[in-house]
Design a protein around this motif. Sequence first.
Motif, mmCIF file in Angstrom:
data_model
loop_
_atom_site.group_PDB
_atom_site.id
_atom_site.type_symbol
_atom_site.label_atom_id
_atom_site.label_comp_id
_atom_site.label_asym_id
_atom_site.label_seq_id
_atom_site.Cartn_x
_atom_site.Cartn_y
_atom_site.Cartn_z
ATOM 1 N N ALA A 139 21.740 -71.867 -47.313
ATOM 2 C CA ALA A 139 22.007 -72.291 -45.934
ATOM 3 C C ALA A 139 20.835 -73.073 -45.354
ATOM 4 C CB ALA A 139 22.323 -71.070 -45.068
ATOM 5 N N ASN A 161 24.868 -67.021 -48.246
ATOM 6 C CA ASN A 161 23.410 -67.058 -48.221
ATOM 7 C C ASN A 161 22.840 -65.647 -48.266
ATOM 8 O OD1 ASN A 161 21.068 -68.771 -48.033
ATOM 9 N ND2 ASN A 161 20.707 -67.897 -45.992
ATOM 10 N N ARG A 162 21.624 -65.556 -48.865
ATOM 11 C CA ARG A 162 20.917 -64.263 -48.929
ATOM 12 C C ARG A 162 20.770 -63.681 -47.525
ATOM 13 N NH1 ARG A 162 14.811 -64.546 -50.955
ATOM 14 N NH2 ARG A 162 14.758 -65.930 -49.151
ATOM 15 N N THR A 163 20.374 -64.522 -46.563
ATOM 16 C CA THR A 163 20.279 -64.100 -45.168
ATOM 17 C C THR A 163 21.569 -64.542 -44.478
ATOM 18 O OG1 THR A 163 17.919 -64.615 -45.325
ATOM 19 C CG2 THR A 163 18.790 -64.194 -43.115
ATOM 20 N N ARG A 166 21.829 -66.927 -41.301
ATOM 21 C CA ARG A 166 21.641 -68.397 -41.438
ATOM 22 C C ARG A 166 22.937 -69.068 -41.881
ATOM 23 N NH1 ARG A 166 16.755 -70.536 -44.843
ATOM 24 N NH2 ARG A 166 16.932 -72.367 -43.504
HETATM 25 P P1 ATR Z 1 15.972 -76.522 -48.312
HETATM 26 O O1 ATR Z 1 15.750 -77.311 -47.064
HETATM 27 O O2 ATR Z 1 15.327 -77.126 -49.525
HETATM 28 O O3 ATR Z 1 17.373 -76.162 -48.561
HETATM 29 P P2 ATR Z 1 15.128 -73.965 -47.127
HETATM 30 O O4 ATR Z 1 15.540 -74.356 -45.763
HETATM 31 O O5 ATR Z 1 13.812 -73.302 -47.295
HETATM 32 O O6 ATR Z 1 15.067 -75.212 -48.111
HETATM 33 O O7 ATR Z 1 16.281 -73.085 -47.788
HETATM 34 C C1 ATR Z 1 16.111 -72.478 -48.988
HETATM 35 C C2 ATR Z 1 17.395 -71.771 -49.378
HETATM 36 O O8 ATR Z 1 17.154 -71.054 -50.587
HETATM 37 C C3 ATR Z 1 17.856 -70.738 -48.357
HETATM 38 O O9 ATR Z 1 19.268 -70.671 -48.383
HETATM 39 C C4 ATR Z 1 17.231 -69.458 -48.904
HETATM 40 O O10 ATR Z 1 17.862 -68.272 -48.505
HETATM 41 P P3 ATR Z 1 17.384 -67.509 -47.155
HETATM 42 O O11 ATR Z 1 17.979 -68.264 -46.014
HETATM 43 O O12 ATR Z 1 17.927 -66.149 -47.293
HETATM 44 O O13 ATR Z 1 15.880 -67.553 -47.161
HETATM 45 C C5 ATR Z 1 17.449 -69.671 -50.377
HETATM 46 N N1 ATR Z 1 16.588 -68.835 -51.199
HETATM 47 C C6 ATR Z 1 15.269 -68.974 -51.437
HETATM 48 N N2 ATR Z 1 14.814 -68.006 -52.247
HETATM 49 C C7 ATR Z 1 15.897 -67.228 -52.551
HETATM 50 C C8 ATR Z 1 16.104 -66.070 -53.357
HETATM 51 N N3 ATR Z 1 15.099 -65.520 -54.043
HETATM 52 N N4 ATR Z 1 17.359 -65.561 -53.432
HETATM 53 C C9 ATR Z 1 18.380 -66.125 -52.757
HETATM 54 N N5 ATR Z 1 18.255 -67.209 -51.982
HETATM 55 C C10 ATR Z 1 17.036 -67.754 -51.877
#
Ligand code: ATR
Length: 278
Positions: A139, A161-163, A166
Amino acid sequence: ESFRARKINPDTPIFAIIGNPVSHSRSPEIHNGNFRRDRREALYIPLLCDDPEEIPAFALEANLLGASVTVPHKEAVRRILQHEDDEVSAVEACNTIIRDSRGWTGLNTDVSGFIQPIIPVLREIRESRGEVKAAVIGAGGAAKAAAYALLREGCELIILNRTPRRAEELAEQLSSIFPGKVISGVLGPDSRSLLQTYRYMIVQTTTVGMAHGHAGDPLSFYDFTGDEFLYDIIYTPAVTELMGRAENAGCRTKNGWEMFQRQAALQARRSPKLLTNM
Ligand code: ATR
């Protein structure tokens, strides 16, 4: 990348990738390669930048005609723009700035670059199923561009999404442009059956699976049945752990390399040749 000194003069157009970090970017290689092929005297340089507000002054000092914009400036760079394309307003992020007689214009070539490689697959799914239901994993900014592009192509979406908060926020925001077309959920076993419904086009946009410390499989809770199409927008490595698992189950997959090349080609098409009336 090296440039021949005697060919560079104060009128040589300069293009750049602006961000922090920029040293690993493949953009200079792609764009300088295009300049050479087109016999165009121009330079494309990695430009480390802490604040996009520095750019207008730098552009006047150097002959900067345009730039790619990357992490962490894709949102903040909008402050220096006089004009922006609809894609930029819709996804609230700008990955390309060009300078012309009107000043700075912002583009987002990620949106079309993302969708172009899967247009034939979307058509195929629509022909066999009557509609395209797609799942977007993540997300963040990349998810936003992907989700917007898919909705614009007429897909119905689930954003996982994990969170979950979002994902909900992104779904709400996109619902104001595409009402009733997008839902959200948590990335995990609780969404397994929903994901099954949206499985024919699964789009992976998180950082999980990237080279350099992001190893992992964001869908480890999900067993592929073989009829999924998996589009993982990562391109280093060329085959992520997730893609390998999908391929072993018989799925078709695509990584993010073609997206990257297509967004660069779209930048090249819009890039100014000369600066007029500045
Ligand atoms: P970008 O602009 O490159 O998409 P971002 O805004 O930092 O970068 O988003 C990173 C995405 O990767 C997010 O959906 C994040 O999930 P969270 O919103 O829960 O943080 C996801 N992400 C990063 N590390 C993760 C992990 N270990 N497991 C699952 N999702 C992960």
